[in-house]
Scaffold this motif. Sequence first.
Motif, PDB file in Angstrom:
ATOM      1  N   MET A  96       1.959  -6.980  16.133  1.00 25.94           N
ATOM      2  CA  MET A  96       2.773  -7.949  16.887  1.00 25.94           C
ATOM      3  C   MET A  96       4.259  -7.656  16.727  1.00 25.94           C
ATOM      4  SD  MET A  96       1.229 -11.653  16.095  1.00 25.94           S
ATOM      5  CE  MET A  96      -0.253 -12.202  16.919  1.00 25.94           C
ATOM      6  N   LEU A  97       4.659  -7.336  15.495  1.00 25.59           N
ATOM      7  CA  LEU A  97       6.074  -7.089  15.218  1.00 25.59           C
ATOM      8  C   LEU A  97       6.536  -5.800  15.896  1.00 25.59           C
ATOM      9  CD1 LEU A  97       5.883  -8.226  11.512  1.00 25.59           C
ATOM     10  CD2 LEU A  97       7.311  -9.297  13.259  1.00 25.59           C
ATOM     11  N   ARG A  98       5.648  -4.782  15.909  1.00 26.86           N
ATOM     12  CA  ARG A  98       5.998  -3.533  16.609  1.00 26.86           C
ATOM     13  C   ARG A  98       6.172  -3.802  18.104  1.00 26.86           C
ATOM     14  NH1 ARG A  98       2.918  -0.812  12.575  1.00 26.86           N
ATOM     15  NH2 ARG A  98       0.992  -1.372  13.640  1.00 26.86           N
ATOM     16  N   ARG A  99       5.300  -4.656  18.646  1.00 26.27           N
ATOM     17  CA  ARG A  99       5.416  -4.970  20.087  1.00 26.27           C
ATOM     18  C   ARG A  99       6.729  -5.678  20.412  1.00 26.27           C
ATOM     19  NH1 ARG A  99      -0.389  -6.183  22.794  1.00 26.27           N
ATOM     20  NH2 ARG A  99      -1.458  -4.420  21.843  1.00 26.27           N
ATOM     21  N   LEU A 100       7.309  -6.356  19.421  1.00 24.93           N
ATOM     22  CA  LEU A 100       8.615  -6.997  19.638  1.00 24.93           C
ATOM     23  C   LEU A 100       9.753  -5.991  19.497  1.00 24.93           C
ATOM     24  CD1 LEU A 100       8.093 -10.308  17.629  1.00 24.93           C
ATOM     25  CD2 LEU A 100       8.494 -10.159  20.087  1.00 24.93           C
ATOM     26  N   GLY A 101       9.393  -4.763  19.138  1.00 22.60           N
ATOM     27  CA  GLY A 101      10.412  -3.710  19.014  1.00 22.60           C
ATOM     28  C   GLY A 101      10.998  -3.597  17.626  1.00 22.60           C
ATOM     29  N   ALA A 102      10.360  -4.245  16.646  1.00 21.86           N
ATOM     30  CA  ALA A 102      10.884  -4.178  15.274  1.00 21.86           C
ATOM     31  C   ALA A 102      10.487  -2.861  14.619  1.00 21.86           C
ATOM     32  CB  ALA A 102      10.334  -5.343  14.461  1.00 21.86           C
ATOM     33  N   GLU A 103      11.277  -2.446  13.631  1.00 21.68           N
ATOM     34  CA  GLU A 103      10.882  -1.318  12.780  1.00 21.68           C
ATOM     35  C   GLU A 103      10.093  -1.923  11.624  1.00 21.68           C
ATOM     36  OE1 GLU A 103      12.820   1.587   9.516  1.00 21.68           O
ATOM     37  OE2 GLU A 103      14.111   1.135  11.228  1.00 21.68           O
ATOM     38  N   VAL A 104       8.800  -1.600  11.559  1.00 26.60           N
ATOM     39  CA  VAL A 104       7.920  -2.255  10.586  1.00 26.60           C
ATOM     40  C   VAL A 104       7.695  -1.341   9.390  1.00 26.60           C
ATOM     41  CG1 VAL A 104       5.668  -3.334  10.223  1.00 26.60           C
ATOM     42  CG2 VAL A 104       6.783  -3.524  12.465  1.00 26.60           C
ATOM     43  N   ILE A 105       8.076  -1.828   8.220  1.00 22.44           N
ATOM     44  CA  ILE A 105       7.844  -1.082   6.982  1.00 22.44           C
ATOM     45  C   ILE A 105       6.592  -1.688   6.350  1.00 22.44           C
ATOM     46  CG2 ILE A 105       8.803  -0.523   4.699  1.00 22.44           C
ATOM     47  CD1 ILE A 105      11.604  -1.384   6.224  1.00 22.44           C
ATOM     48  N   GLU A 106       5.506  -0.913   6.348  1.00 20.26           N
ATOM     49  CA  GLU A 106       4.241  -1.458   5.839  1.00 20.26           C
ATOM     50  C   GLU A 106       4.055  -1.081   4.377  1.00 20.26           C
ATOM     51  OE1 GLU A 106       1.238   0.103   8.455  1.00 20.26           O
ATOM     52  OE2 GLU A 106       1.379  -1.680   9.748  1.00 20.26           O
ATOM     53  N   VAL A 107       3.649  -2.067   3.575  1.00 16.75           N
ATOM     54  CA  VAL A 107       3.282  -1.779   2.192  1.00 16.75           C
ATOM     55  C   VAL A 107       1.765  -1.883   2.147  1.00 16.75           C
ATOM     56  CG1 VAL A 107       3.618  -2.413  -0.221  1.00 16.75           C
ATOM     57  CG2 VAL A 107       5.442  -2.836   1.446  1.00 16.75           C
ATOM     58  N   ARG A 108       1.109  -0.710   2.131  1.00 18.29           N
ATOM     59  CA  ARG A 108      -0.348  -0.678   2.289  1.00 18.29           C
ATOM     60  C   ARG A 108      -1.065  -0.504   0.964  1.00 18.29           C
ATOM     61  NH1 ARG A 108      -1.243  -0.731   7.564  1.00 18.29           N
ATOM     62  NH2 ARG A 108      -3.467  -0.792   7.153  1.00 18.29           N
ATOM     63  N   VAL A 109      -2.255  -1.093   0.870  1.00 17.41           N
ATOM     64  CA  VAL A 109      -3.094  -0.940  -0.336  1.00 17.41           C
ATOM     65  C   VAL A 109      -4.537  -0.707   0.114  1.00 17.41           C
ATOM     66  CG1 VAL A 109      -1.721  -2.329  -1.952  1.00 17.41           C
ATOM     67  CG2 VAL A 109      -3.339  -3.467  -0.426  1.00 17.41           C
ATOM     68  N   GLN A 110      -5.367  -0.265  -0.811  1.00 14.12           N
ATOM     69  CA  GLN A 110      -6.805  -0.100  -0.537  1.00 14.12           C
ATOM     70  C   GLN A 110      -7.428  -1.479  -0.303  1.00 14.12           C
ATOM     71  OE1 GLN A 110      -8.670   2.805  -0.535  1.00 14.12           O
ATOM     72  NE2 GLN A 110      -6.646   3.749  -0.585  1.00 14.12           N
ATOM     73  N   PRO A 111      -8.512  -1.556   0.509  1.00 16.49           N
ATOM     74  CA  PRO A 111      -9.183  -2.847   0.672  1.00 16.49           C
ATOM     75  C   PRO A 111      -9.582  -3.428  -0.686  1.00 16.49           C
ATOM     76  CG  PRO A 111     -10.243  -1.134   2.035  1.00 16.49           C
ATOM     77  CD  PRO A 111      -9.155  -0.473   1.261  1.00 16.49           C
ATOM     78  N   GLY A 112      -9.276  -4.705  -0.890  1.00 15.84           N
ATOM     79  CA  GLY A 112      -9.619  -5.349  -2.166  1.00 15.84           C
ATOM     80  C   GLY A 112      -8.436  -5.446  -3.114  1.00 15.84           C
ATOM     81  N   ARG A 113      -7.350  -4.703  -2.798  1.00 20.12           N
ATOM     82  CA  ARG A 113      -6.158  -4.773  -3.639  1.00 20.12           C
ATOM     83  C   ARG A 113      -5.056  -5.540  -2.918  1.00 20.12           C
ATOM     84  NH1 ARG A 113      -5.723   1.248  -6.180  1.00 20.12           N
ATOM     85  NH2 ARG A 113      -7.695   1.141  -7.286  1.00 20.12           N
ATOM     86  N   ARG A 114      -3.970  -5.814  -3.663  1.00 20.08           N
ATOM     87  CA  ARG A 114      -2.806  -6.485  -3.069  1.00 20.08           C
ATOM     88  C   ARG A 114      -1.552  -5.883  -3.673  1.00 20.08           C
ATOM     89  NH1 ARG A 114      -2.662 -12.156  -6.384  1.00 20.08           N
ATOM     90  NH2 ARG A 114      -2.889 -11.233  -8.426  1.00 20.08           N
ATOM     91  N   PRO A 115      -0.484  -5.782  -2.876  1.00 20.99           N
ATOM     92  CA  PRO A 115       0.747  -5.238  -3.469  1.00 20.99           C
ATOM     93  C   PRO A 115       1.265  -6.174  -4.552  1.00 20.99           C
ATOM     94  CG  PRO A 115       0.865  -5.250  -1.051  1.00 20.99           C
ATOM     95  CD  PRO A 115      -0.343  -6.048  -1.434  1.00 20.99           C
ATOM     96  N   GLU A 116       1.603  -5.610  -5.700  1.00 24.03           N
ATOM     97  CA  GLU A 116       2.202  -6.408  -6.775  1.00 24.03           C
ATOM     98  C   GLU A 116       3.627  -6.789  -6.371  1.00 24.03           C
ATOM     99  OE1 GLU A 116       0.751  -7.699  -9.279  1.00 24.03           O
ATOM    100  OE2 GLU A 116      -1.112  -6.684  -8.731  1.00 24.03           O
ATOM    101  N   PRO A 117       4.079  -7.983  -6.750  1.00 22.50           N
ATOM    102  CA  PRO A 117       5.458  -8.381  -6.402  1.00 22.50           C
ATOM    103  C   PRO A 117       6.496  -7.360  -6.885  1.00 22.50           C
ATOM    104  CG  PRO A 117       4.232 -10.242  -7.319  1.00 22.50           C
ATOM    105  CD  PRO A 117       3.344  -9.047  -7.446  1.00 22.50           C
ATOM    106  N   GLY A 118       6.270  -6.759  -8.056  1.00 22.73           N
ATOM    107  CA  GLY A 118       7.216  -5.769  -8.575  1.00 22.73           C
ATOM    108  C   GLY A 118       7.298  -4.549  -7.667  1.00 22.73           C
TER     109      GLY A 118
END
Length: 375
Positions: A96-118
């Motif tokens: 959705m954000l790309r369709r608005l023309g934004a530059e999207v910086i994705e922080v990706r993880v394996q399924p089942g994980r979550r990016p740590e706040p740090g």
Amino acid sequence: MSKLLMIPGPIEISPKVQEAFAVPPPGHLAPPVIEAFGRSLERMREVWLAGKDSVPFILAGGGTAAMEMAAANLVECGDRVVVACTGYFSDRMSEMLRRLGAEVIEVRVQPGRRPEPGHLDEILEAETEQGPVKALFATHVDTSTGVRIDAGAYAAVAQKFDLLSIFDGVCATAAEEFRMEEWGADVYLTASQKAIGLPPGLALLVASPRAAAARSRLKQAPPMYLDWDVWRPIMDAYEARKPAYFSTPATNLILALDAGLGEILEQGMDARFALHAGKARELRERWEGLGLTRVPEDDDGAANTLSALYYPEGVDASLVGRIGERGVIVAGGLHPEIRDRYFRVGHMGYAMTQPEMLERTVSAIADALGVRSNP
Ligand code: PMP
């Protein structure tokens, strides 16, 4: 006995909500609708634990409409934004954000994980050196993995870098702890068919005053149906118990929303969060007893609103149908990388107050697997 709906939304709903909903359609100018609309806006601030100056929106639509509303009022062409990608729904947000023309910086993880706040902090440290970053988007509970992020810590990281923070709470709001004002979150959005406990059909969103002000700085207005500035006078009018019209509200759902939020507040938010956390812990033990392993890698990051469970060795997706034959509807996999390897059980809202519904669910799964369930 009718089948029990234990998917991660729509869910089983309370008799009180059903009663409020099941009336001949009232007009949007009918006094009971005006009262229910106004009170629902007030009650949303309480359920969201949002500040008194926060701005609630109720409109006909689903969770996707609420996501699009948040994106379209805060982000425009050329903006740089960060998305914490924990599964299918955060990928939708990125698109959705790309369709608005934004530059999207994705922080990706394996399924089942979550990016740590740090980790987010490190990424933002580097990215903000390259140029301004406007917002952080995250999915509170990703329904495709059953992973819950640490929303309070994410909001703190966003504040540190002076970013807007937007949380998709579609599979979390009113069940998972979220303290909008205390945590300084800017948008928390959901849909009616999940832990709010209504039939599908409403998009619900609360914006912080800072987020509402960011809308007025957009160079180009968002699509009209999604525009906060178009809807705000309507919401203000209903809150002042005066009707106003822009697009016809889903009147039966507004009556149901007032009843549903009332029930949630009767329980109290802390009690409600604790109920979901406690019952979800019990369910995790039951799954272990059945020999099932979970998609979320650690318990801190496991949602209280649904369980994403791998099929045991030698069992495939036909299990979902066999559970259905035993009177309980559960959902198959959704995350594209692991879709055929797991299934999902929704457990939020009304069912969490009904021990026999949870017991029926565990028994149906045990029976379909051909193992004994020990309560
Ligand atoms: N976000 C999340 C986390 C969801 O679980 C869902 C629906 N399952 C959505 C967004 C989209 O909601 P809807 O299907 O009502 O458009």
